[in-house]
Scaffold this motif. Structure first.
Motif, mmCIF file in Angstrom:
data_model
loop_
_atom_site.group_PDB
_atom_site.id
_atom_site.type_symbol
_atom_site.label_atom_id
_atom_site.label_comp_id
_atom_site.label_asym_id
_atom_site.label_seq_id
_atom_site.Cartn_x
_atom_site.Cartn_y
_atom_site.Cartn_z
ATOM 1 N N ALA A 280 0.829 -1.208 0.000
ATOM 2 C CA ALA A 280 0.000 0.000 0.000
ATOM 3 C C ALA A 280 0.863 1.258 0.000
ATOM 4 C CB ALA A 280 -0.930 -0.004 1.212
ATOM 5 N N ALA A 281 1.924 1.247 0.772
ATOM 6 C CA ALA A 281 2.802 2.420 0.829
ATOM 7 C C ALA A 281 3.458 2.663 -0.535
ATOM 8 C CB ALA A 281 3.860 2.236 1.916
ATOM 9 N N ARG A 282 3.852 1.606 -1.201
ATOM 10 C CA ARG A 282 4.472 1.755 -2.529
ATOM 11 C C ARG A 282 3.448 2.246 -3.559
ATOM 12 N NH1 ARG A 282 9.611 0.097 -2.772
ATOM 13 N NH2 ARG A 282 10.358 -1.563 -1.415
ATOM 14 N N ALA A 283 2.209 1.749 -3.452
ATOM 15 C CA ALA A 283 1.172 2.088 -4.431
ATOM 16 C C ALA A 283 0.481 3.420 -4.119
ATOM 17 C CB ALA A 283 0.131 0.973 -4.487
ATOM 18 N N GLY A 284 0.554 3.861 -2.870
ATOM 19 C CA GLY A 284 -0.119 5.094 -2.488
ATOM 20 C C GLY A 284 -1.565 4.888 -2.078
ATOM 21 N N SER A 285 -2.017 3.633 -2.042
ATOM 22 C CA SER A 285 -3.369 3.329 -1.592
ATOM 23 C C SER A 285 -3.439 1.856 -1.205
ATOM 24 C CB SER A 285 -4.403 3.632 -2.682
ATOM 25 O OG SER A 285 -4.214 2.768 -3.783
ATOM 26 N N TRP A 286 -4.445 1.531 -0.406
ATOM 27 C CA TRP A 286 -4.608 0.157 0.070
ATOM 28 C C TRP A 286 -4.840 -0.779 -1.112
ATOM 29 C CZ3 TRP A 286 -3.072 -2.231 4.073
ATOM 30 C CH2 TRP A 286 -3.584 -3.484 4.402
ATOM 31 N N GLN A 287 -4.114 -1.883 -1.134
ATOM 32 C CA GLN A 287 -4.198 -2.846 -2.226
ATOM 33 C C GLN A 287 -4.826 -4.168 -1.784
ATOM 34 O OE1 GLN A 287 -2.984 -1.857 -5.468
ATOM 35 N NE2 GLN A 287 -3.244 0.012 -4.257
ATOM 36 N N GLY A 288 -5.317 -4.214 -0.559
ATOM 37 C CA GLY A 288 -5.912 -5.444 -0.034
ATOM 38 C C GLY A 288 -4.922 -6.191 0.850
ATOM 39 N N LEU B 238 12.587 4.592 1.442
ATOM 40 C CA LEU B 238 11.649 5.520 2.081
ATOM 41 C C LEU B 238 12.035 6.977 1.845
ATOM 42 C CD1 LEU B 238 9.193 5.959 3.943
ATOM 43 C CD2 LEU B 238 10.803 5.930 5.872
ATOM 44 N N ASP B 239 11.063 7.726 1.371
ATOM 45 C CA ASP B 239 11.185 9.176 1.276
ATOM 46 C C ASP B 239 10.533 9.745 2.532
ATOM 47 O OD1 ASP B 239 10.974 11.885 0.809
ATOM 48 O OD2 ASP B 239 9.833 11.681 -1.061
ATOM 49 N N PRO B 240 11.315 10.320 3.457
ATOM 50 C CA PRO B 240 10.745 10.818 4.702
ATOM 51 C C PRO B 240 9.698 11.906 4.498
ATOM 52 C CG PRO B 240 13.121 11.212 4.643
ATOM 53 C CD PRO B 240 12.749 10.515 3.376
ATOM 54 N N ALA B 241 9.653 12.510 3.322
ATOM 55 C CA ALA B 241 8.648 13.534 3.040
ATOM 56 C C ALA B 241 7.326 12.915 2.579
ATOM 57 C CB ALA B 241 9.164 14.495 1.970
ATOM 58 N N ASP B 242 7.305 11.615 2.346
ATOM 59 C CA ASP B 242 6.084 10.921 1.926
ATOM 60 C C ASP B 242 5.271 10.578 3.171
ATOM 61 O OD1 ASP B 242 4.102 9.202 1.035
ATOM 62 O OD2 ASP B 242 5.439 8.054 -0.278
ATOM 63 N N VAL C 52 5.061 7.108 5.515
ATOM 64 C CA VAL C 52 5.488 7.154 6.917
ATOM 65 C C VAL C 52 4.336 6.752 7.832
ATOM 66 C CG1 VAL C 52 6.283 8.668 8.783
ATOM 67 C CG2 VAL C 52 7.346 8.815 6.513
ATOM 68 N N ASP C 53 3.136 7.266 7.557
ATOM 69 C CA ASP C 53 1.965 6.890 8.366
ATOM 70 C C ASP C 53 1.704 5.392 8.298
ATOM 71 O OD1 ASP C 53 1.527 9.457 9.240
ATOM 72 O OD2 ASP C 53 -0.149 9.861 7.867
#
Length: 152
Positions: A61-69, A103-107, A111-112
């Motif tokens: 999900a973090a890589r995709a920017g949204s929940w993927q299941g 990890l981009d700390p600004a993302d 981070v969340d």
């Protein structure tokens, strides 16, 4: 805050994972299917299934920017196969560790998700402590130290 956030998270995930590694090393295979008696509960293996599934799913999900299941590599592992459980714990930790490399700390979203995953890891530690006490399974020394548990 560039590398320090990733390194702090890496340290905390390594600690959490080390506890799971110690548990899986000392846990008898026959305990993987155990449930808390007379209480609604899942098996120890399903607790671990949730841990490794969350690792895989939160990183995806973090890589995709949204929940993927949600999907767990332990879904395909028969209950009681301790060697497979150990291997999946190790592989899922490497997945998190590799994500921390990127990890981009600004993302903020990534981070969340990582903070939520770390919280999830710790919640399962607490749940598993109840299993260990309730089923009278000896607690690994590292768990006793980390959570100030008695040795009985």
């Amino acid at each position: 805050m560039t590398n320090s956030l990733a390194e702090s998270l890496r340290k905390r995930f390594a600690l959490a994972n080390g506890l799971y590694v110690d548990l899986a090393r000392e846990l008898p295979a026959s305990s993987l299917g155990a449930r808390l008696r007379e209480l609604p509960s899942d098996s120890i293996q399903n607790q671990l299934r949730c841990v490794v599934g969350a690792r895989e799913s939160y990183v995806k999900a973090a890589r995709a920017g949204s929940w993927q299941g949600f999907a767990s590599p332990l879904d395909a592992v028969p209950t009681g196969d301790i060697e497979a459980v150990r291997a999946v714990i190790a592989t899922s930790h490497r997945t998190v560790d590799a994500f921390l490399d990127d990890l981009d700390p600004a993302d903020d979203e990534a981070v969340d998700r990582l903070l939520a995953l770390l919280e999830h890891e710790t919640q399962h530690h607490g749940q598993l402590i109840r299993y260990l006490y309730g089923l009278r399974i000896p607690r690994p020394e590292s768990w006793q130290r980390q959570y100030a548990l008695d040795g009985h």
